[in-house]
Design a protein around this motif. Structure first.
Motif, PDB file in Angstrom:
ATOM      1  N   ASP A   1       5.702   4.229  -0.886  1.00  0.00           N
ATOM      2  CA  ASP A   1       6.836   5.253  -1.799  1.00  0.00           C
ATOM      3  C   ASP A   1       7.685   5.602  -0.127  1.00  0.00           C
ATOM      4  OD1 ASP A   1       4.100   5.562  -2.473  1.00  0.00           O
ATOM      5  OD2 ASP A   1       3.360   6.515  -1.604  1.00  0.00           O
ATOM      6  N   ARG A   2       8.070   4.958   0.148  1.00  0.00           N
ATOM      7  CA  ARG A   2       8.886   4.983   1.710  1.00  0.00           C
ATOM      8  C   ARG A   2      10.315   3.819   0.976  1.00  0.00           C
ATOM      9  NH1 ARG A   2       8.683   3.913   7.107  1.00  0.00           N
ATOM     10  NH2 ARG A   2      10.721   4.984   7.512  1.00  0.00           N
TER      11      ARG A   2
ATOM     12  N   GLY B   1       0.788  -1.808   0.360  1.00  0.00           N
ATOM     13  CA  GLY B   1       0.214   0.124   0.419  1.00  0.00           C
ATOM     14  C   GLY B   1       1.096   1.389  -0.338  1.00  0.00           C
ATOM     15  N   GLN B   2       0.795   2.286   0.697  1.00  0.00           N
ATOM     16  CA  GLN B   2       1.279   3.358   1.093  1.00  0.00           C
ATOM     17  C   GLN B   2       2.597   3.237   1.258  1.00  0.00           C
ATOM     18  OE1 GLN B   2      -0.367   6.417  -1.040  1.00  0.00           O
ATOM     19  NE2 GLN B   2      -1.512   4.921  -0.599  1.00  0.00           N
ATOM     20  N   THR B   3       2.921   2.312   2.260  1.00  0.00           N
ATOM     21  CA  THR B   3       4.011   2.232   2.569  1.00  0.00           C
ATOM     22  C   THR B   3       4.803   2.138   1.866  1.00  0.00           C
ATOM     23  OG1 THR B   3       3.154   1.089   4.622  1.00  0.00           O
ATOM     24  CG2 THR B   3       5.730   0.972   4.502  1.00  0.00           C
TER      25      THR B   3
END
Length: 135
Positions: A91-92, A87-89
């Motif tokens: 991006d890291r 998911g959004q993680t």
């Protein structure tokens, strides 16, 4: 006799450096790519090669996992799958990779496949594609 002393020092230095070189042989392979491109199969292949294999490790745990591999007497190498399930993680990932590369030799393997191959694979398994429309 003096010329032999530098040579013996060089040999001693090489012998002393060998354990350090062996310690640096630990590695981490991060397998990522398109859903359906074969990441699970690649992970199984790495496991068959003796890698400690982990699928779907939360990305935020990757630096801790790398530290465990680096300190482990059992494992010389590890492979993990990182994919869209993060998911959004996700991006890291670049930031986390910088931390991990300090600890271990790290390679990223990105797997891709042609659209026709992906469609065939998902129609054969009858599973919805992770990025497909949810009804």
């Amino acid at each position: 006799m003096t010329p032999s002393k530098p040579a013996s020092r060089a040999i001693s230095a090489r012998r002393a450096a060998k354990p350090a070189m062996q310690a640096s042989t630990k590695e981490l392979v991060i397998v990522t790519g398109i859903s359906g491109a074969g990441k699970a199969s690649a992970l199984k292949a790495f496991e068959d090669l003796g890698f400690h294999a982990v699928d779907n490790l939360p990305l935020e745990l990757l630096p801790d996992f790398a530290a465990l591999v680096e300190k482990s007497a059992e494992f010389q190498s590890a492979a993990i799958v990182v994919d869209v399930r993060e998911g959004q993680t996700l991006d890291r990932l670049p930031e986390i990779l910088k931390q991990v590369k300090i600890l271990l030799h790290t390679r990223v393997v990105f797997l891709d496949a042609q659209d026709a191959v992906l469609v065939r694979r998902y129609s054969e398994t009858r599973r919805p594609h992770p990025l497909g429309k949810q009804e």
